[in-house]
Scaffold this active site. Structure first.
Site, PDB file in Angstrom:
ATOM      1  N   HIS A  41      38.079  39.728  32.641  1.00 37.21           N
ATOM      2  CA  HIS A  41      38.514  39.380  33.995  1.00 37.21           C
ATOM      3  C   HIS A  41      37.830  40.229  35.123  1.00 37.21           C
ATOM      4  O   HIS A  41      37.629  39.536  36.152  1.00 37.21           O
ATOM      5  CB  HIS A  41      39.925  39.579  34.275  1.00 37.21           C
ATOM      6  CG  HIS A  41      40.338  38.799  35.342  1.00 37.21           C
ATOM      7  ND1 HIS A  41      40.845  37.536  35.294  1.00 37.21           N
ATOM      8  CD2 HIS A  41      40.710  39.123  36.746  1.00 37.21           C
ATOM      9  CE1 HIS A  41      41.534  37.150  36.621  1.00 37.21           C
ATOM     10  NE2 HIS A  41      41.355  38.279  37.417  1.00 37.21           N
TER      11      HIS A  41
ATOM     12  N   GLY B 291      40.940  31.348  42.796  1.00 38.62           N
ATOM     13  CA  GLY B 291      40.593  30.222  42.080  1.00 38.62           C
ATOM     14  C   GLY B 291      41.716  29.238  41.852  1.00 38.62           C
ATOM     15  O   GLY B 291      41.725  28.196  42.056  1.00 38.62           O
TER      16      GLY B 291
ATOM     17  N   VAL C  40      37.670  33.068  42.996  1.00 38.59           N
ATOM     18  CA  VAL C  40      37.919  33.603  41.468  1.00 38.59           C
ATOM     19  C   VAL C  40      39.509  34.038  41.399  1.00 38.59           C
ATOM     20  O   VAL C  40      39.902  34.366  42.468  1.00 38.59           O
ATOM     21  CB  VAL C  40      37.167  34.671  41.119  1.00 38.59           C
ATOM     22  CG1 VAL C  40      35.606  34.118  40.961  1.00 38.59           C
ATOM     23  CG2 VAL C  40      37.114  35.730  42.066  1.00 38.59           C
ATOM     24  N   SER C  41      39.820  34.156  40.028  1.00 33.46           N
ATOM     25  CA  SER C  41      41.309  34.667  39.800  1.00 33.46           C
ATOM     26  C   SER C  41      42.219  33.946  40.781  1.00 33.46           C
ATOM     27  O   SER C  41      42.372  32.702  40.688  1.00 33.46           O
ATOM     28  CB  SER C  41      41.307  36.049  40.190  1.00 33.46           C
ATOM     29  OG  SER C  41      42.367  36.867  39.690  1.00 33.46           O
ATOM     30  N   ASN C  42      43.493  34.430  41.260  1.00 28.39           N
ATOM     31  CA  ASN C  42      44.263  33.519  42.042  1.00 28.39           C
ATOM     32  C   ASN C  42      43.809  33.060  43.261  1.00 28.39           C
ATOM     33  O   ASN C  42      44.476  32.247  43.893  1.00 28.39           O
ATOM     34  CB  ASN C  42      45.681  34.432  42.432  1.00 28.39           C
ATOM     35  CG  ASN C  42      45.525  35.621  43.206  1.00 28.39           C
ATOM     36  OD1 ASN C  42      44.478  35.633  44.016  1.00 28.39           O
ATOM     37  ND2 ASN C  42      46.162  36.604  42.969  1.00 28.39           N
TER      38      ASN C  42
END
Length: 722
Positions: free
Chosen positions: A629, A322, A318-320
């Site tokens: 987020h 991801g 997930v997030s960076n």
């Protein structure tokens, strides 16, 4: 056996490539196991990849300790009471691991039962979605090592979790690259899905992590989070700022009590290598699995049980993290990765992407900007925008009004300072706030993000991200004090002071690697009256405007011609995505309300970029309404519980879908908007979530929910319904 729909020739190519890959140490094989046509026969051996250093192997029994919950079980992860440490200033490696899993899981997942924990998701919910009476603990082994380039400065941590239930007859590997700037367990909630599926999980901290170099005492973190002096650690330090003794002494004299963090201060721009580090984690996983299955000894001539040609590998996180998974898939020339399933990925697109985004038939003016661009923009305007009367009821806005943790009138001061700098034209505070909010919308934030801006500002997310990424992208040294920012603990007058010994000892497990975090604050070195906590500082205008000077300095790095600006601009260019996933089945899931990584700067335009360059694209994008987020905020911040649903549920469903596609050929859902229903109720005590609040995506979405992509005249148009 995996079907790899549409990639029959790709599977044969993978088999043929194994010899070449093994010879280079790419996957830890000395030969290949043959191909589908059985025309090649060689004898594989299990060779540790050349980039892997000393390996530590630990087994967890699933009773006193385990892979997923560190022995805490589902109830322990949900408890508001953190695991105890016998000696607070000298925690053991085992205690730090338990703290890291506890804190990282809770940072990414809402662990309140009313939010769905324990019923819709969580350790006690099995792979089929059934609620069990167990604790969710997973017995198995961990393999841990550094990946290094020989300098002793890279020291990226790789970790592979192999559950005792790993099914060698149906092998699978899931990547779980750390999110944010977190440590090795920074994507443990992604790893959870893999462990339940009897898959191995390949983690990497991707060259970030939370343990700092305390410059005052010259102590550094080791691989397991414990601390020692830089001299004693040597090349075993997980991070030590690259300084000479003379430089360090001079820096401490001029700017005492500062700390250096790896993401910000390694001077390596680690983001450019996040895809490579993720691929290395997969390579390490293949070696570790075969090492475990062979009892640590794989004699020449023995057949490797787990190989790229018989193993489902899904890049996820997930997030960076991801974003790192997507980067790995784009860069995977040796066909290790079969599919991609990511949540809210951080994606930097090239300016030449030629993508436009439409919502409800209206073309949006600004889309597809890289993270540092839009976060430095938000760093200037969001604090003021959150004061707009149109969002006065937003979560945490009342904290500003009550001066809780922030100076009085700081939002109005920021609005006035923006006007004084010619960045807002309005002359009253109310009009300035409305203007700032409209600027945020014009620059790519959706109106659905409006209610998130106040909490983003309150928790200093923009200055923290802009400062850390600015330093990292520019390869700045801690000596540079880029834009006159530094990191330190503060005293009651908000001036730098010695970091608390307990906080420092546990920071590798309690922090997120991107200050402000666990007692470490952002410092404005140029504040009137001396270096001061940034949000409390008085700047050159003589007002407390939360260090607008520093924010504007960071913003100017995007267009400046000085050395730091040029270094940052080069750094960004090294992190851009190509959009080419090589025809791999892929799902991206993101919340429409995301105010950190706006959908208009990442997932939406990436869908268009992919459509242009990936001629056999199998990418679908799922946009979830009423999702943002930070799932961890749903139980933490009053009001989030009434407004937002857990995105983690959709991230797990995306993994389910990609796995089913690879395993059984089940079609992936087309791109679509999933319309959820918030829980409503009273802020801080919303009613329990129900399955009807969070419908699944479907293979036959209504026309009004479909997201489409068209390419014409070299321009891709992504059309998203309202």
């Amino acid at each position: 056996m995996k079907t790899m729909q549409g990639k029959g020739s790709g599977r044969r190519l993978r088999g043929a490539l194994l010899v070449t890959m093994a010879a280079s140490g790419a996957i830890g094989l000395a030969g290949c196991g043959g191909s589908n046509d059985n025309t090649t026969t060689t004898t594989p051996t299990n060779v540790k990849p050349s980039f892997v250093g000393t390996v530590t192997v630990t087994h967890f029994d699933g009773v006193s300790d385990d892979l997923l919950t560190a022995g805490l079980g589902a109830a322990g992860l949900a408890s508001a009471t953190a695991p105890t440490v016998a000696n607070a200033t000298a925690p053991t490696a085992a205690e730090l691991r338990r703290l890291a899993i506890y804190n990282n899981y809770r940072a990414l997942v809402d662990t309140n039962a009313k939010g769905g924990y324990g019923t819709l998701y969580g350790p006690n919910v099995d792979a089929s979605g059934n609620v069990t009476s167990g604790s969710g603990m997973v017995p198995g082994v961990e393999y841990v090592a550094y990946s290094d380039d020989g300098s002793g400065q890279q020291n990226v941590v790789l970790l592979v979790q192999i559950p005792d239930a790993f099914d060698a007859a149906n092998p699978c590997i899931i990547t779980a690259t750390s999110s944010g700037s977190r440590g090795i367990y920074g994507a443990i909630s992604t790893g959870e899905w893999g462990l339940k599926r009897k898959c191995a999980v390949a983690y990497t901290d991707k060259g970030t992590r939370a343990g700092p170099h305390d410059l005052a005492t010259d102590t550094v973190p080791l691989q397991d989070g414990t601390r020692t002096t830089r001299a004693a650690a040597g090349s075993k330090a997980q991070f030590a700022a690259p300084l000479t003794d003379t430089q360090l002494a001079a820096f401490n004299l001029a700017t005492p009590n500062r700390l250096a963090f790896k993401h910000a201060h390694s001077q390596r721009n680690p983001e450019k290598d996040w895809g490579r580090f993720t691929l290395q984690a997969v390579q390490f996983a293949f070696w570790a699995i075969n090492d475990k299955l062979s009892g640590g000894s794989a004699p020449n001539g023995s057949a490797l049980a787990v190989r790229p040609d018989n193993t489902i590998v899904i890049a996820s996180s997930v997030s960076n993290g991801g974003g790192a998974a997507i980067a790995a898939a784009e860069q995977d020339t040796t066909h290790l990765i079969d599919g991609v399933a990511v949540g809210e990925p951080g994606l930097n697109l090239p300016a030449s992407a030629n993508v436009q985004v439409q919502r409800g038939g209206v073309t949006l003016p600004v889309t597809g900007k890289p993270l540092f661009d839009y976060v430095s923009y938000a760093n200037a305007f969001r604090l003021c925008a959150a004061l707009s009367s149109s969002v006065s009821g937003a979560p945490t806005q009342s904290f500003f009004a009550g001066n809780i943790g922030w100076p009085a009138s700081v939002q109005a001061n920021r609005c006035a300072a923006l006007h004084a700098n010619g960045l807002l034209s309005s002359t009253t505070t109310a009009a300035q706030a409305d203007e700032a909010l409209q600027k945020m919308r014009t620059y790519g934030w959706e109106p659905e993000s409006d209610l998130v801006h106040a909490s983003m500002a309150y928790f200093e997310i923009d200055p923290s991200v802009a400062t850390t990424f600015g330093n990292a992208l520019a390869r700045a040294s801690v000596l540079d004090n880029l834009c006159n920012f530094s990191f330190a603990a503060v005293d009651t007058s908000f001036h730098p002071t010695t970091v608390n010994a307990t906080a420092l000892a546990q920071l590798a497990s309690t922090g997120n690697g991107i200050p402000p975090t666990t007692g470490v604050q952002l410092i404005n070195n140029l504040a009137q009256g001396g270096a001061t906590q940034s949000k409390q500082s008085v700047d050159s205008s003589g007002t407390q405007a939360a260090n607008l000077d520093g924010a504007l300095c960071l913003r100017k790095l995007l267009t400046g011609a000085d050395a730091a600006s040029q270094a940052l601009q080069l750094g960004i260019s090294q992190t851009l995505r190509t959009g080419n996933l090589g025809g791999r089945p892929a799902l991206i899931v993101q919340g429409r309300n995301d105010a950190l990584l706006p959908v208009n700067h990442g997932a939406r335009p990436y869908l268009g970029l992919n459509a242009q360059v990936d001629t056999s694209s199998k990418l679908s994008y799922i946009e979830v309404t009423n999702a943002q987020h930070f799932d961890g905020f749903i139980d933490l911040v009053p009001g989030y519980d009434t407004l937002f649903v857990p995105l983690v549920l959709y991230e797990q469903r995306a993994l389910d879908a990609v796995y089913a596609n690879l395993k059984n050929g089940t079609p992936l859902p087309p791109s679509q908007v999933v319309r959820t229903t918030p829980r409503g109720g009273t802020a801080g005590s919303a009613p329990a979530i129900a399955a009807t609040n969070v419908p699944n995506f479907t293979n036959t979405p209504a026309v009004a929910d479909r997201i489409s992509v068209s390419v014409s005249g070299g321009v891709a148009t992504v059309s998203v319904p309202n």
